[in-house]
Design a protein around this motif. Sequence first.
Motif, mmCIF file in Angstrom:
data_model
loop_
_atom_site.group_PDB
_atom_site.id
_atom_site.type_symbol
_atom_site.label_atom_id
_atom_site.label_comp_id
_atom_site.label_asym_id
_atom_site.label_seq_id
_atom_site.Cartn_x
_atom_site.Cartn_y
_atom_site.Cartn_z
ATOM 1 N N VAL A 198 26.504 66.499 -15.476
ATOM 2 C CA VAL A 198 25.342 65.618 -15.370
ATOM 3 C C VAL A 198 25.464 64.452 -16.344
ATOM 4 O O VAL A 198 26.035 64.578 -17.432
ATOM 5 N N SER A 199 24.911 63.340 -15.923
ATOM 6 C CA SER A 199 24.874 62.140 -16.767
ATOM 7 C C SER A 199 23.627 61.345 -16.372
ATOM 8 O O SER A 199 23.008 61.602 -15.340
ATOM 9 N N SER A 200 23.269 60.379 -17.191
ATOM 10 C CA SER A 200 22.105 59.552 -16.900
ATOM 11 C C SER A 200 22.397 58.612 -15.728
ATOM 12 O O SER A 200 23.525 58.108 -15.591
ATOM 13 N N LEU A 201 21.400 58.378 -14.895
ATOM 14 C CA LEU A 201 21.568 57.424 -13.788
ATOM 15 C C LEU A 201 21.842 56.016 -14.295
ATOM 16 O O LEU A 201 22.378 55.176 -13.564
ATOM 17 N N ILE A 258 18.606 65.003 -23.858
ATOM 18 C CA ILE A 258 19.444 64.072 -24.617
ATOM 19 C C ILE A 258 20.349 63.274 -23.686
ATOM 20 O O ILE A 258 20.507 62.055 -23.821
ATOM 21 N N VAL A 259 20.937 63.957 -22.707
ATOM 22 C CA VAL A 259 21.822 63.279 -21.763
ATOM 23 C C VAL A 259 21.065 62.199 -20.993
ATOM 24 O O VAL A 259 21.590 61.104 -20.736
ATOM 25 N N SER A 260 19.820 62.460 -20.649
ATOM 26 C CA SER A 260 19.041 61.505 -19.869
ATOM 27 C C SER A 260 18.740 60.224 -20.647
ATOM 28 O O SER A 260 18.453 59.188 -20.049
ATOM 29 N N LYS A 261 18.829 60.285 -21.982
ATOM 30 C CA LYS A 261 18.456 59.149 -22.822
ATOM 31 C C LYS A 261 19.636 58.542 -23.577
ATOM 32 O O LYS A 261 19.453 57.649 -24.406
ATOM 33 N N THR A 262 20.854 59.044 -23.309
ATOM 34 C CA THR A 262 22.033 58.547 -24.017
ATOM 35 C C THR A 262 23.172 58.333 -23.028
ATOM 36 O O THR A 262 22.995 58.452 -21.815
ATOM 37 N N GLU A 263 24.342 58.064 -23.580
ATOM 38 C CA GLU A 263 25.533 57.903 -22.749
ATOM 39 C C GLU A 263 26.416 59.151 -22.786
ATOM 40 O O GLU A 263 27.605 59.096 -22.475
ATOM 41 N N ALA A 277 16.891 67.210 -12.132
ATOM 42 C CA ALA A 277 17.553 65.924 -11.933
ATOM 43 C C ALA A 277 16.566 64.798 -11.653
ATOM 44 O O ALA A 277 16.669 63.699 -12.235
ATOM 45 N N GLN A 278 15.602 65.021 -10.792
ATOM 46 C CA GLN A 278 14.655 63.962 -10.441
ATOM 47 C C GLN A 278 13.764 63.611 -11.623
ATOM 48 O O GLN A 278 13.539 62.434 -11.918
ATOM 49 N N ARG A 279 13.272 64.616 -12.316
ATOM 50 C CA ARG A 279 12.376 64.370 -13.456
ATOM 51 C C ARG A 279 13.077 63.624 -14.581
ATOM 52 O O ARG A 279 12.492 62.735 -15.211
ATOM 53 N N LEU A 280 14.360 63.940 -14.818
ATOM 54 C CA LEU A 280 15.084 63.352 -15.951
ATOM 55 C C LEU A 280 16.003 62.206 -15.526
ATOM 56 O O LEU A 280 16.710 61.654 -16.367
ATOM 57 N N HIS A 281 15.995 61.880 -14.242
ATOM 58 C CA HIS A 281 16.842 60.785 -13.735
ATOM 59 C C HIS A 281 18.310 61.046 -14.061
ATOM 60 O O HIS A 281 18.983 60.221 -14.695
ATOM 61 N N LEU A 282 18.794 62.188 -13.590
ATOM 62 C CA LEU A 282 20.169 62.592 -13.865
ATOM 63 C C LEU A 282 21.041 62.449 -12.624
ATOM 64 O O LEU A 282 20.596 62.688 -11.499
#
Length: 325
Positions: A198-201, A258-263, A277-282
């Motif tokens: 998983v990573s941030s969108l 943390i992943v949702s807000k960083t690189e 995934a939907q809630r955290l935009h992953l």
Amino acid sequence: MTDIIIEKVEIKKVAEKKRQASNEDNHLRRADLNLLTVFDAVMKLQNITRAARLLGMSQPAVSNAVARLKNMFNDELFIRSGRGIVPTARARQLYGPIRQALQLVTNELPGLCFNPLSSKRQFSMTLSSPLDLLLAPKILAAAKQAAHGVTLNIESVINDNIENQLRYQELSFAIGYHCIERSDFYNQRLFEDELVLVSSLTHPRIQKQPSQSYYFKEKHAVERLNSPSSFSFPYYSNPETQEKVCYQGASLMSVMEIVSKTEMIALIPKSLAQANAQRLHLKIDGLPWLSNKLISYLSWHESAGKDKGNLWLKELLVQCVSNVE
């Protein structure tokens, strides 16, 4: 002559063993084994008043029984602390074997049955993270519906003492991603999940490129690696991957936050990633090049299989996970 001397020595050894056995039998006859049920209740509740209520005894009677237990085991056993009591190291050492012995006797009593509709029994089990997030709500809801008076305590940490906790019935069951490979333990396969990345969108470098191309390039967030039951450790057990770790969280939920807000990127079970995934935009990527199958197991000690209450709980647990997606 030598044969006669050897024979006399052997006769003395046999006589000494008989004398020791006789002393042990006499000591056991003098011991009041009814006190062990008091010990079990006081250890579980660590409060004389509540133990008396559980046993249907008066508080002075339980206090007297505890005093006799102290004499029996030649130890203080319990030390006052605030409004309760704290067991000594000797009491903790005795608790497992005594509880197991009481349970084994109870299991053999004729006509004994476990009725979940009327039982007030308390069960304890452990769910290894991150399975607690997926299964705990379902298990607790099912237990409440099937047995309103039963209490189920769930821990989400598996420590180094898990085998003894199961052996001595401090815990009835453990659910995790690892088997307990000992002859006196049983493991039942529950369901299969898989790992995803998983990573941030909004990650600036990860769009449609294969996950393998950036797995070893980006910084990683993991569930803490120093825990005995660390979910992440098997995938970060070599220097090449460990040097990429720059965040260790207490749980995979904090890792995903943390992943949702960083690189950073992270390895997450697919069921957990999809649920958030939907809630955290992953962004979720597969890992076809990695051995990414996750099999969960229900583990218990053979002594639990002789207990009618544990057999009921085992059936409930299997039913709860049978429809896990």
